[in-house]
Motif scaffolding. Structure first.
Motif, PDB file in Angstrom:
ATOM      1  N   ILE A   1       0.838  -1.198   0.000  1.00  0.00           N
ATOM      2  CA  ILE A   1       0.000   0.000   0.000  1.00  0.00           C
ATOM      3  C   ILE A   1       0.877   1.254   0.000  1.00  0.00           C
TER       4      ILE A   1
ATOM      5  N   ILE B   1       2.555   1.671  -3.440  1.00  0.00           N
ATOM      6  CA  ILE B   1       1.635   2.104  -4.498  1.00  0.00           C
ATOM      7  C   ILE B   1       1.280   3.579  -4.315  1.00  0.00           C
ATOM      8  N   LEU B   2       0.959   3.959  -3.071  1.00  0.00           N
ATOM      9  CA  LEU B   2       0.627   5.365  -2.812  1.00  0.00           C
ATOM     10  C   LEU B   2       1.815   6.266  -3.115  1.00  0.00           C
TER      11      LEU B   2
ATOM     12  N   GLY C   1       2.137   6.688  -6.721  1.00  0.00           N
ATOM     13  CA  GLY C   1       1.088   7.566  -7.231  1.00  0.00           C
ATOM     14  C   GLY C   1       1.367   9.023  -6.957  1.00  0.00           C
ATOM     15  N   ILE C   2       2.054   9.304  -5.853  1.00  0.00           N
ATOM     16  CA  ILE C   2       2.353  10.690  -5.517  1.00  0.00           C
ATOM     17  C   ILE C   2       3.734  11.085  -6.036  1.00  0.00           C
TER      18      ILE C   2
ATOM     19  N   LEU D   1       5.169   6.345   3.951  1.00  0.00           N
ATOM     20  CA  LEU D   1       5.009   7.258   2.809  1.00  0.00           C
ATOM     21  C   LEU D   1       6.019   8.391   2.899  1.00  0.00           C
TER      22      LEU D   1
END
Lengths: 298, 220
Positions: free
Chosen positions: B23, B26-27, B30-31, B96
């Motif tokens: 997760i 992937i995040l 994406g950012i 993140l």
């Protein structure tokens, strides 16, 4: 297309991508209604006791307990910040302070075991067989034999500082940030503060062949539960000052309205009930009883 | 010896590790990837400064991130009421912060390596910004893929954030690395080493998979 528009468009794209990809994060939250969080000391977890108690409590009540194992100091801190619903620790005076300051509702006495002073077989300070823990520590200090301290603000560390206080040896107070730590004076060459959990401290003491203070449960595990046992021996035990009582305290819902007080109290009552107490009394690690039930009937 | 491999507790630990790391990766992709494109393309006045800051963030210790996020989500603080501390969400947030700079910085590097002529040609042929970006993306895809793999490697092997924000709760936030730390604490080195081997195997599998994908695409 103007540059400003381009950047704006790209920015929008980034934003949309970020928002879309952030959505799955919410699925991390499962159903956590019948779940409470408990911060506890590493010894209850490392000894394996909680592996018996937590599933039994779940069977009896349907309440799941999430265990966060830390030192006693950090566990109490979690309670004071309202990060958990209850704490299960061993530092009597600090627990009573926790309750009197209004962070906890009341202390439920659960069980006790005891601390022991460990040392190398060679016993350079000649402590072996000393009955009084005060005398034992004095011998270590006078001979300047290596002594390892947890130094992590845990229950064991708290106890160790209280014991040094009892010896009347000159002590120094070290202040780091807002924490005060006591240590014997003039001990730079023999008093080693490692700032680690009990397990790591025992491994350290074993490798360096030093004296240290340990709870009996962790010692048994490291002495008899491993293929290569640690080469440390009990040099002082049985002194009443070495008692190690554990208590459970639900976090006060008046202070933190969000805590799951009812479920936390249910755990405190369950663990002090005949059922919980029996499980504690019957728990054996490598054939040895580790904890002795303490709960007094209301 | 193979029995521990099918142990449900171990599988759960591996599952939590993979879920949280995937997760987060992937995040972060994406950012971080769009952000990398944006920084590489845009004529920002402080571009050099931004890149220097990004590179500095690559060296951010996990305990610092852990402390930082902790101070925001602890019950007494700003976001305390969200009940995030000691959840997988908290771990994802911390991770993140750890890897967005990794993905961004490596994406910038990958984009900058693409021949400037691709961009100019695309623009000349009337491509808009998005289409141009797609052309560059196609050219830089292996570099970007490598950035994402590097980010995944960073999160699945990290222990500080998981321990501080996840709390090593059995069955919920216990990951391979925090379990290893616990097993070491308990003195049971065998399981710790076993978990280490699982972790290394997973990383190896990921990289082999990526390598094969790359080969398959190049052979077309």
């Amino acid at each position: 297309m103007k540059k400003g528009e381009k950047i704006q468009k790209l920015f929008k794209l980034v934003l949309v991508a970020a928002v879309m990809l952030s959505l799955p994060i919410y699925y991390c939250h499962g159903a956590e209604d019948a779940t409470i969080k408990m911060s506890t000391t590493s010894s209850t977890q490392a000894s394996g006791l909680l592996d018996i108690l937590i599933p039994a409590f779940f069977t009896d009540t349907g309440i799941r307990v999430k265990v966060i194992a830390k030192g006693t100091g950090a566990a109490i801190r979690d309670g004071m910040d309202g990060n958990v619903d209850l704490i299960f620790v061993h530092a009597r005076t600090r627990e009573e302070k926790f309750v009197s300051q209004g962070f906890g509702t009341r202390r439920y006495p659960v069980m006790h075991n005891d601390f022991v002073i460990l040392g190398p077989k060679a016993d350079p300070a000649g402590v072996m067989g000393t009955e009084s823990v005060v005398d034992a520590l004095k011998k270590i200090a006078h001979s300047k034999s290596l002594f390892v301290s947890r130094g992590d603000d845990s229950g064991t560390h708290t106890k160790e500082q209280l014991l040094w206080k009892e010896t009347d040896l000159p002590l120094i107070t070290m202040v780091t940030m807002d924490k005060q730590t006591l240590a014997p004076a003039d001990s730079a060459n023999w008093y080693l503060s490692v700032g680690q959990g009990m397990g790591k401290t025992l491994t350290f003491a074993h490798e360096k062949q030093t004296y240290t203070l340990s709870d009996r449960g962790t010692y048994i595990k490291y002495r008899f539960g491993r293929e290569i046992p640690i080469d440390l021996h009990i040099v002082c035990e049985g002194d009443p000052s070495l008692a190690n009582p554990y208590g459970v305290i639900p976090v006060n819902p008046k202070k933190f309205p969000h805590v799951r007080y009812e479920a936390a109290r249910q755990f405190a009552r369950w663990i002090t009930s005949p059922r919980g107490q029996q499980l504690i009394a019957e728990y054996r690690l490598l054939g040895k009883q580790l904890f002795y039930p303490d709960a007094t009937e209301d | 010896m193979l029995v521990w491999f099918l142990d449900p507790e171990l599988l759960l630990i591996v599952g939590v590790s993979l879920k949280v790391s995937c997760i987060a990766t992937i995040l972060a992709a994406g950012i971080g990837v769009p952000m990398g494109f944006f920084i590489a393309f845009a004529d920002l006045p402080g571009k050099r400064g931004v890149i220097i800051i990004l590179n500095t963030l690559l060296a951010l210790p996990t305990v610092v991130i852990g402390l930082f996020v902790y101070s925001f989500i602890s019950r007494q603080s700003l976001l305390g009421s969200l009940d995030l501390l000691y959840t997988q969400t908290a771990m994802v947030i911390g991770q993140l912060i750890l890897i967005i700079p990794v993905v961004t910085a490596l994406t910038i590097a990958a984009v900058n390596r693409v021949d400037e002529r691709f961009r100019r040609t695309a623009m000349t042929l009337g491509a808009n910004t998005l289409q141009t970006a797609m052309v560059i993306f196609r050219e830089a895809r292996f570099g970007i893929g490598a950035a994402v793999i590097a980010a995944f490697g960073r999160v699945i092997s990290e222990v500080g954030i998981s321990m501080m924000l996840g709390g090593n709760i059995k069955g919920f936030t216990r990951t391979m690395t925090t379990a290893m730390a616990l097993e070491y604490d308990k003195g049971s080195f065998v399981l710790a080493v076993a978990l280490g081997l699982v972790l290394m195997s997973l990383s190896l599998a990921m990289n082999v998979f990526f390598h094969l994908c790359q080969g398959a695409v190049e052979n077309q």
